[in-house]
Design a protein around this motif. Structure first.
Motif, PDB file in Angstrom:
ATOM      1  N   PHE A  37       0.834  -1.195   0.000  1.00 24.10           N
ATOM      2  CA  PHE A  37       0.000   0.000   0.000  1.00 24.10           C
ATOM      3  C   PHE A  37       0.875   1.255   0.000  1.00 24.10           C
ATOM      4  N   ASN A  38       1.931   1.265   0.810  1.00 19.97           N
ATOM      5  CA  ASN A  38       2.809   2.434   0.925  1.00 19.97           C
ATOM      6  C   ASN A  38       3.619   2.685  -0.345  1.00 19.97           C
ATOM      7  N   GLU A  39       3.703   1.693  -1.209  1.00 19.52           N
ATOM      8  CA  GLU A  39       4.458   1.845  -2.457  1.00 19.52           C
ATOM      9  C   GLU A  39       3.618   2.462  -3.572  1.00 19.52           C
ATOM     10  N   ILE A  40       2.295   2.641  -3.330  1.00 24.81           N
ATOM     11  CA  ILE A  40       1.419   3.215  -4.357  1.00 24.81           C
ATOM     12  C   ILE A  40       1.695   4.715  -4.487  1.00 24.81           C
ATOM     13  N   ASP A  41       1.795   5.194  -5.711  1.00 26.43           N
ATOM     14  CA  ASP A  41       1.988   6.625  -5.975  1.00 26.43           C
ATOM     15  C   ASP A  41       0.596   7.262  -6.129  1.00 26.43           C
ATOM     16  N   PHE A  42       0.027   7.727  -5.007  1.00 24.41           N
ATOM     17  CA  PHE A  42      -1.328   8.248  -5.019  1.00 24.41           C
ATOM     18  C   PHE A  42      -1.453   9.553  -5.798  1.00 24.41           C
ATOM     19  N   SER A  43      -0.347  10.262  -6.007  1.00 24.59           N
ATOM     20  CA  SER A  43      -0.407  11.518  -6.749  1.00 24.59           C
ATOM     21  C   SER A  43      -0.642  11.278  -8.239  1.00 24.59           C
ATOM     22  N   HIS A  44      -0.337  10.092  -8.720  1.00 19.14           N
ATOM     23  CA  HIS A  44      -0.508   9.784 -10.139  1.00 19.14           C
ATOM     24  C   HIS A  44      -1.503   8.649 -10.384  1.00 19.14           C
ATOM     25  N   GLN A  45      -2.025   8.078  -9.321  1.00 17.23           N
ATOM     26  CA  GLN A  45      -2.958   6.963  -9.488  1.00 17.23           C
ATOM     27  C   GLN A  45      -4.207   7.212  -8.633  1.00 17.23           C
ATOM     28  N   PRO A  46      -5.185   7.940  -9.178  1.00 15.30           N
ATOM     29  CA  PRO A  46      -6.402   8.240  -8.416  1.00 15.30           C
ATOM     30  C   PRO A  46      -7.332   7.024  -8.342  1.00 15.30           C
ATOM     31  N   PHE A  47      -8.029   6.888  -7.211  1.00 17.72           N
ATOM     32  CA  PHE A  47      -8.999   5.808  -7.030  1.00 17.72           C
ATOM     33  C   PHE A  47     -10.367   6.403  -6.701  1.00 17.72           C
ATOM     34  N   HIS A  48     -11.381   5.797  -7.303  1.00 22.52           N
ATOM     35  CA  HIS A  48     -12.750   6.241  -7.031  1.00 22.52           C
ATOM     36  C   HIS A  48     -13.319   5.554  -5.793  1.00 22.52           C
ATOM     37  N   ALA A  49     -12.871   4.331  -5.534  1.00 26.26           N
ATOM     38  CA  ALA A  49     -13.349   3.575  -4.379  1.00 26.26           C
ATOM     39  C   ALA A  49     -12.248   2.632  -3.916  1.00 26.26           C
ATOM     40  N   LYS A  55      -7.820  -5.884   9.290  1.00 23.69           N
ATOM     41  CA  LYS A  55      -6.698  -6.580   9.919  1.00 23.69           C
ATOM     42  C   LYS A  55      -5.720  -7.097   8.873  1.00 23.69           C
ATOM     43  N   LEU A  56      -4.543  -6.486   8.847  1.00 21.78           N
ATOM     44  CA  LEU A  56      -3.455  -6.918   7.972  1.00 21.78           C
ATOM     45  C   LEU A  56      -2.268  -7.315   8.848  1.00 21.78           C
ATOM     46  N   PRO A  57      -1.414  -8.234   8.370  1.00 21.94           N
ATOM     47  CA  PRO A  57      -0.288  -8.696   9.193  1.00 21.94           C
ATOM     48  C   PRO A  57       0.675  -7.592   9.576  1.00 21.94           C
ATOM     49  N   ASP A  58       0.858  -6.608   8.695  1.00 23.97           N
ATOM     50  CA  ASP A  58       1.867  -5.574   8.941  1.00 23.97           C
ATOM     51  C   ASP A  58       1.283  -4.166   9.015  1.00 23.97           C
ATOM     52  N   ALA A  59      -0.044  -4.059   9.118  1.00 24.68           N
ATOM     53  CA  ALA A  59      -0.648  -2.718   9.144  1.00 24.68           C
ATOM     54  C   ALA A  59      -2.038  -2.762   9.767  1.00 24.68           C
ATOM     55  N   ASN A  60      -2.451  -1.607  10.257  1.00 23.90           N
ATOM     56  CA  ASN A  60      -3.795  -1.437  10.799  1.00 23.90           C
ATOM     57  C   ASN A  60      -4.660  -0.785   9.732  1.00 23.90           C
ATOM     58  N   GLY A  61      -5.808  -1.383   9.458  1.00 23.24           N
ATOM     59  CA  GLY A  61      -6.684  -0.857   8.416  1.00 23.24           C
ATOM     60  C   GLY A  61      -7.117   0.571   8.661  1.00 23.24           C
ATOM     61  N   LEU A  62      -7.285   0.962   9.940  1.00 25.90           N
ATOM     62  CA  LEU A  62      -7.682   2.333  10.257  1.00 25.90           C
ATOM     63  C   LEU A  62      -6.584   3.326   9.874  1.00 25.90           C
ATOM     64  N   LEU A  64      -4.399   2.873   7.437  1.00 24.03           N
ATOM     65  CA  LEU A  64      -4.416   2.957   5.975  1.00 24.03           C
ATOM     66  C   LEU A  64      -5.579   3.824   5.496  1.00 24.03           C
ATOM     67  N   LEU A  65      -6.709   3.711   6.180  1.00 25.23           N
ATOM     68  CA  LEU A  65      -7.874   4.535   5.836  1.00 25.23           C
ATOM     69  C   LEU A  65      -7.538   6.009   5.984  1.00 25.23           C
ATOM     70  N   LYS A  66      -6.955   6.386   7.127  1.00 26.50           N
ATOM     71  CA  LYS A  66      -6.584   7.788   7.353  1.00 26.50           C
ATOM     72  C   LYS A  66      -5.624   8.282   6.281  1.00 26.50           C
ATOM     73  N   HIS A  67      -4.640   7.444   5.937  1.00 25.97           N
ATOM     74  CA  HIS A  67      -3.644   7.832   4.928  1.00 25.97           C
ATOM     75  C   HIS A  67      -4.310   8.033   3.564  1.00 25.97           C
ATOM     76  N   LEU A  68      -5.200   7.108   3.201  1.00 25.40           N
ATOM     77  CA  LEU A  68      -5.878   7.200   1.902  1.00 25.40           C
ATOM     78  C   LEU A  68      -6.778   8.424   1.833  1.00 25.40           C
ATOM     79  N   LYS A  69      -7.548   8.694   2.885  1.00 23.89           N
ATOM     80  CA  LYS A  69      -8.462   9.838   2.890  1.00 23.89           C
ATOM     81  C   LYS A  69      -7.698  11.156   2.904  1.00 23.89           C
ATOM     82  N   ARG A  70      -6.500  11.142   3.479  1.00 27.78           N
ATOM     83  CA  ARG A  70      -5.677  12.345   3.485  1.00 27.78           C
ATOM     84  C   ARG A  70      -5.127  12.637   2.096  1.00 27.78           C
TER      85      ARG A  70
END
Length: 483
Positions: A37-49, A55-62, A64-70
């Protein structure tokens, strides 16, 4: 092309969702870890949904949610969760998630519908739909940010078949919020039935909830269905749940765990599918710690927790609420001066919205015909405590109560002396009736002034008056009915 981001550590789930949504013409990106997830270039790859597993082995979904919404605030998010993490999913919705869905996916059609609805829905129209629905049930949202977030969360969870616990001070509108949840749910065409657990004795409440068979107890001349049976497809609202006895709590727990119950005096087992909403003006978590409320029942009821802010914490909404209550009286022209509005906003409102509603009703009742402009001097609490004023001391409360008693006694004595000075024969029954009336007036004055001294806290007022909370409610209801 519409782009969807799937975040799930289960490769099979990611592959399934990718195939499902690619077949619908969507562009799908799948990542299986927080690192990817952290390797995604959000500035050049927009997502609609996006669909995010909590629960992920190496991350908390909440997180990731905050990061994506930001990075992409307009991206709509569905949280994927197991039942045990539904409370966390609700927290995710408060952080900006649009919806959640339980794993495993038992209904693929429902999953597709949720994503499709998410992609085609317009944020502005959705917010307007929520506000319109709120107005229809008499719930005024206003501009307070806490209240607006609360109503958004309530709307999101309304469509889920989960129990909701609503907490808030007396008069904040807990039942109105419950009706909003019912109307926003898929059960809106079914029954919404409410019962006050503190207004009925244990035996009456048990009969009310579960029903009884003919002959179950003295006076049971015929069979009667209970609310769990009547509202089986609808919504059952249990107000003042903290007042339910231990015995009732045990029976409620069984219904919530098994969805089964029996009528009083019966042997047949009935099933119910009612959606349960509960409310209390007490801190139920504290009641659990004090062993006054069952912990297992608390967790069953508290799947989703909604806390309504008191009116003193949303004073910017008071002018809108005043306008709303004035609309109940068409043909009456009443306006408020700026000073009057400021005074209304500075008052504490211990009785919250209910007290504000009663205040407007009193003002309308006493107003003359024609156009009336209300100034600060016209308000009944001018000069009384405000949000910034100090609380009454014990001695000043005593003085206030004493003044109220003196007023009633002096008035009664004046009327009695005037009455009896004009009569030679005295009717004892009439004297006793007047004494009883004085007793009632003194009792009412004492109750109201004790409530005033305790800032509307009925539990504390009952303690000071050395009566039960239920007795206090009875006396207050008696007052309302006799005036």
């Amino acid at each position: 092309m519409t782009s969807i981001l799937i975040i799930d550590d289960e490769v099979e789930v990611g592959n399934f969702l990718s195939h499902l949504f690619m077949s619908k013409g969507y562009n799908v990106t799948v990542v299986n870890s927080g690192k990817e997830f952290n390797e995604i270039d959000f500035s050049h790859q927009p997502f609609h949904a996006a669909m995010i597993d909590l629960k992920l082995p190496d991350a908390n979904g909440l997180v990731l949610l905050k990061h994506l919404k930001r990075r992409q605030p307009h991206c709509k998010v569905i949280i994927m969760t197991g039942y045990s993490t539904i409370k966390t999913a609700v927290e995710a919705m408060k952080l900006g998630a649009s919806d959640y869905i339980e794993k495993p996916f038992d209904d693929i059609d429902l999953l597709e519908a949720q994503v499709d609805d998410l992609l085609i829905s317009n944020v502005t129209s959705n917010e307007q739909r929520i506000l319109d629905l709120a107005i229809n049930v008499g719930l005024i949202v206003g501009q307070n940010e806490t209240m607006r977030q609360l109503i958004q969360t309530a709307y999101k969870v309304a469509g889920k078949n989960v129990n909701v616990l609503i907490e808030g001070e007396t008069g904040t509108g807990k039942e109105v919020l419950a009706r909003f949840i019912h109307q926003a749910s898929q059960r809106s065409y079914e029954s919404f039935i409410g019962v006050n657990c503190g207004a009925l004795s244990e035996s009456l409440l048990e009969s009310e909830l579960f029903g009884h068979e003919k002959g179950a107890f003295t006076g049971a001349t015929q069979m009667r269905k209970g609310l769990f049976e009547i509202a089986s497809k609808g919504t059952l609202f249990l107000d003042e749940i903290a007042e339910a006895s231990t015995s009732i709590q045990v029976k409620l727990l069984r219904v919530l765990e098994t969805r089964e119950f029996m009528r009083l005096g019966g042997e047949r087992i009935f099933r119910t599918n009612t959606r349960l909403l509960a409310a209390t003006n007490e801190d139920l978590q504290e009641a659990v710690q004090q062993k006054k409320f069952r912990e297992d029942l608390f967790y069953r009821l508290n799947v989703v927790h909604l806390q309504i802010p008191p009116l003193r914490e949303r004073k910017e909404d008071i002018p809108l609420l005043m306008e709303h209550f004035l609309k109940r009286y068409p043909g009456i022209e009443i306006t408020f001066s700026d000073d009057a509005v400021k005074t209304m906003q500075s008052y504490e409102w211990p009785g919250n919205i209910r007290e504000l509603s009663n205040c407007i009703t009193r003002i309308v009742t006493l107003a003359d015909s024609g156009h009336v402009k209300i100034t600060a001097d016209h308000l009944p609490f001018t000069g009384q405590r405000s949000v910034t004023s100090k609380k009454l001391t014990a001695s000043s409360r005593s003085e206030t109560l004493g003044e109220g008693m003196d007023e009633h006694i002096e008035k009664w004595m004046d009327e009695a002396l005037c009455f009896y000075s004009q009569k030679e024969d005295i009717d004892l029954e009439e004297v006793l009736a007047q004494v009883k009336q004085l007793e009632s007036q003194l009792g009412k004055a004492l109750i109201l002034q004790t409530l005033e001294a305790t800032h509307g806290n009925r539990k504390e007022a009952a303690k000071r008056l050395q009566i039960s909370t239920r007795k206090l409610r009875y006396l207050l209801n008696e007052k309302v009915n006799t005036e």
